[in-house]
Scaffold this motif. Structure first.
Motif, mmCIF file in Angstrom:
data_model
loop_
_atom_site.group_PDB
_atom_site.id
_atom_site.type_symbol
_atom_site.label_atom_id
_atom_site.label_comp_id
_atom_site.label_asym_id
_atom_site.label_seq_id
_atom_site.Cartn_x
_atom_site.Cartn_y
_atom_site.Cartn_z
ATOM 1 N N LEU A 296 15.543 118.404 8.865
ATOM 2 C CA LEU A 296 14.541 119.126 8.445
ATOM 3 C C LEU A 296 13.171 118.841 9.502
ATOM 4 C CD1 LEU A 296 14.244 117.532 4.913
ATOM 5 C CD2 LEU A 296 15.092 119.798 5.664
ATOM 6 N N ALA A 297 13.245 117.532 10.102
ATOM 7 C CA ALA A 297 12.391 117.310 11.370
ATOM 8 C C ALA A 297 12.401 118.185 12.610
ATOM 9 C CB ALA A 297 12.485 115.918 11.823
ATOM 10 N N ALA A 298 13.944 118.511 12.841
ATOM 11 C CA ALA A 298 14.113 119.567 13.890
ATOM 12 C C ALA A 298 13.336 120.877 13.559
ATOM 13 C CB ALA A 298 15.515 119.750 14.111
ATOM 14 N N VAL A 299 13.399 121.376 12.281
ATOM 15 C CA VAL A 299 12.905 122.600 12.079
ATOM 16 C C VAL A 299 11.270 122.520 11.904
ATOM 17 C CG1 VAL A 299 12.541 124.305 10.140
ATOM 18 C CG2 VAL A 299 14.777 123.308 10.406
ATOM 19 N N LEU A 300 10.789 121.419 11.341
ATOM 20 C CA LEU A 300 9.362 121.179 11.595
ATOM 21 C C LEU A 300 8.846 121.173 12.833
ATOM 22 C CD1 LEU A 300 6.514 120.340 10.702
ATOM 23 C CD2 LEU A 300 7.375 117.855 10.589
ATOM 24 N N VAL A 301 9.498 120.463 14.003
ATOM 25 C CA VAL A 301 8.858 120.576 15.375
ATOM 26 C C VAL A 301 8.809 121.708 15.998
ATOM 27 C CG1 VAL A 301 9.170 117.726 15.246
ATOM 28 C CG2 VAL A 301 10.792 119.255 16.145
ATOM 29 N N HIS B 102 5.026 111.294 16.369
ATOM 30 C CA HIS B 102 6.226 110.772 17.248
ATOM 31 C C HIS B 102 7.371 110.443 16.531
ATOM 32 C CE1 HIS B 102 7.495 108.778 21.022
ATOM 33 N NE2 HIS B 102 7.919 107.761 20.059
ATOM 34 N N TYR B 103 7.073 109.866 15.493
ATOM 35 C CA TYR B 103 8.206 109.456 14.796
ATOM 36 C C TYR B 103 9.197 110.731 14.485
ATOM 37 C CZ TYR B 103 10.788 107.756 10.651
ATOM 38 O OH TYR B 103 11.766 107.491 9.722
ATOM 39 N N LEU B 104 8.205 111.839 13.894
ATOM 40 C CA LEU B 104 8.925 113.068 13.590
ATOM 41 C C LEU B 104 9.791 113.795 14.977
ATOM 42 C CD1 LEU B 104 6.448 114.602 11.262
ATOM 43 C CD2 LEU B 104 8.268 113.729 10.457
ATOM 44 N N SER B 105 8.804 113.732 15.814
ATOM 45 C CA SER B 105 9.883 113.974 17.122
ATOM 46 C C SER B 105 11.151 113.360 17.604
ATOM 47 C CB SER B 105 8.765 114.004 18.416
ATOM 48 O OG SER B 105 9.572 114.495 19.588
ATOM 49 N N GLU B 106 10.975 112.205 17.421
ATOM 50 C CA GLU B 106 12.288 111.367 17.556
ATOM 51 C C GLU B 106 13.375 111.705 16.717
ATOM 52 O OE1 GLU B 106 11.383 107.224 17.813
ATOM 53 O OE2 GLU B 106 11.362 107.249 20.014
ATOM 54 N N LYS B 107 12.888 111.772 15.268
ATOM 55 C CA LYS B 107 13.918 112.369 14.341
ATOM 56 C C LYS B 107 14.587 113.582 14.411
ATOM 57 C CE LYS B 107 13.509 107.941 12.814
ATOM 58 N NZ LYS B 107 14.510 107.016 13.052
ATOM 59 N N SER B 108 13.695 114.425 15.022
ATOM 60 C CA SER B 108 14.216 115.975 15.272
ATOM 61 C C SER B 108 15.368 115.925 16.203
ATOM 62 C CB SER B 108 13.168 116.913 15.729
ATOM 63 O OG SER B 108 12.536 116.567 16.986
#
Length: 357
Positions: A302-307, A322-328
């Motif tokens: 989901l994070a990869a889709v978001l970023v 930054h957290y969402l970027s790392e999880k992506s």
């Protein structure tokens, strides 16, 4: 930086930590609103335990003179802690902070007396209190004027001014034009009788069940009606009053932790990420954590889709981004429904403070 935004948050560890991770510039003049969270068990022991934990968390992560509104909207007024009203207990427990007390016309006499006693004894240093109203309260000032006067006469005598909160709760499906009319008329009538410091127009577009706006394994862009209400009020009377926006960030006002076994919870819970931009919430959901082949790893997907979206603001924008970027990129531990709260709240608050206005 002038503060024109107040997030309405549950008084929980993730929310406190989300604030801790804001930049120093954003935390300056920042005053959040905390609602004591509904407990799985409405007992004295549970209430005391949560209160003590939150006091420790604030003392550890926020500065000593941190300023915030504190309410117990979701707590049964009959609950007593050590033989005193639960709001009186909260005010005593948080006396080392700069608490702005919150009252309403539907609160019990003991709640109102707790504010009077705390101010009279010096536990409260604030010179302002907040009057929180929900839509049925502010439909007509004339209908509640006597009730306000009778219930709050002692409180008005002790404080210099009042912050008037129009809490529209979940705004989906409400008559936004009528809400605006009611807020404007109520504010104009109220200000003739009482010293008004600011108007706070608050609301949410996130219902108790996210399934009402976003199905499993889907993504939607949800227009935020609470922003329409605020903008229309600010446009009409913003030159007269200090009109401030409040929202419930990425958590519904009706959020509560279900008292069911964790293994059952996984069968009915699908991962979700809520990310705010412009006047929208972007919501993306996966499938049931228990049965989906990717399980908790869905959060990485989901994070990869978001970023990849053009409205994503970059990893450097905030702790949450930054957290969402790392999880992506699949970096770090698995994400859980609990651990996603801190970064998504931080990303939302950062956006609202930095770039919404």
């Amino acid at each position: 930086m002038t503060n024109r935004y107040i997030p309405f948050l549950k008084l929980k560890s993730s929310e406190i930590l989300a604030i801790k991770e804001l930049s120093d510039e954003l935390k300056e003049n920042f005053v959040p609103f905390f609602d004591f969270p509904r407990q799985k068990k409405n007992t004295q022991l549970a209430f005391k335990s949560t209160t003590e934990k939150m006091v420790r968390s604030m003392s550890s992560h926020l500065k000593e003179n941190f300023n915030f509104y504190l309410d117990n909207f979701d707590i049964d007024s009959i609950l007593e802690i050590d033989s005193i009203n639960n709001y009186a207990y909260l005010l005593k427990s948080f006396s080392e902070f700069n608490v702005i007390p919150v009252v309403s016309i539907d609160r019990c006499a003991e709640h109102l007396a707790a504010v009077v006693d705390a101010k009279s004894s010096g536990e409260l240093s604030s010179v302002v209190f907040a009057l929180r109203l929900v839509p049925e309260d502010f439909a007509s000032y004339d209908a509640v004027a006597d009730e306000i006067s009778d219930a709050l006469i002692e409180i008005f005598a002790l404080f210099d001014s009042v912050d008037l909160i129009f809490d529209c709760r979940v705004c989906l499906g409400q008559d936004l034009k009528q809400l605006k009319i009611n807020i404007v008329e109520f504010a104009n009538d109220f200000s003739k009788d009482y010293p008004l410091r600011k108007l706070i127009v608050a609301g949410s577009s996130i219902p108790a069940s996210i399934r009402d706006v976003a199905g499993a394994e889907s993504e939607v862009e949800l227009t935020r009606p609470e922003l329409k209400i605020y903008k229309s009020v600010e446009k009409e009377i913003g030159q007269i009053y200090d009109v401030v926006l409040g929202d419930y960030a990425t958590v519904s006002p009706f959020y509560s932790e279900l008292d069911i076994m964790p293994e059952i919870m996984q069968n009915v819970t699908a991962p979700k990420i809520i990310y705010s931009f412009d006047d929208q919430h972007y919501i993306i959901r996966g499938g049931a954590l228990k049965t989906h082949q990717r399980g908790f790893a869905q959060y990485f997907d989901l994070a990869a889709v978001l970023v990849s979206k053009n409205f994503y603001r970059s990893a450097e924008y905030s702790f949450g981004d930054h957290y969402l970027s790392e999880k992506s990129l699949g970096i770090g531990k698995n994400v859980t429904p609990s651990s996603i709260v801190k970064p998504t709240l931080n990303a939302h608050i950062s956006y609202m403070l930095k770039d919404f206005f």
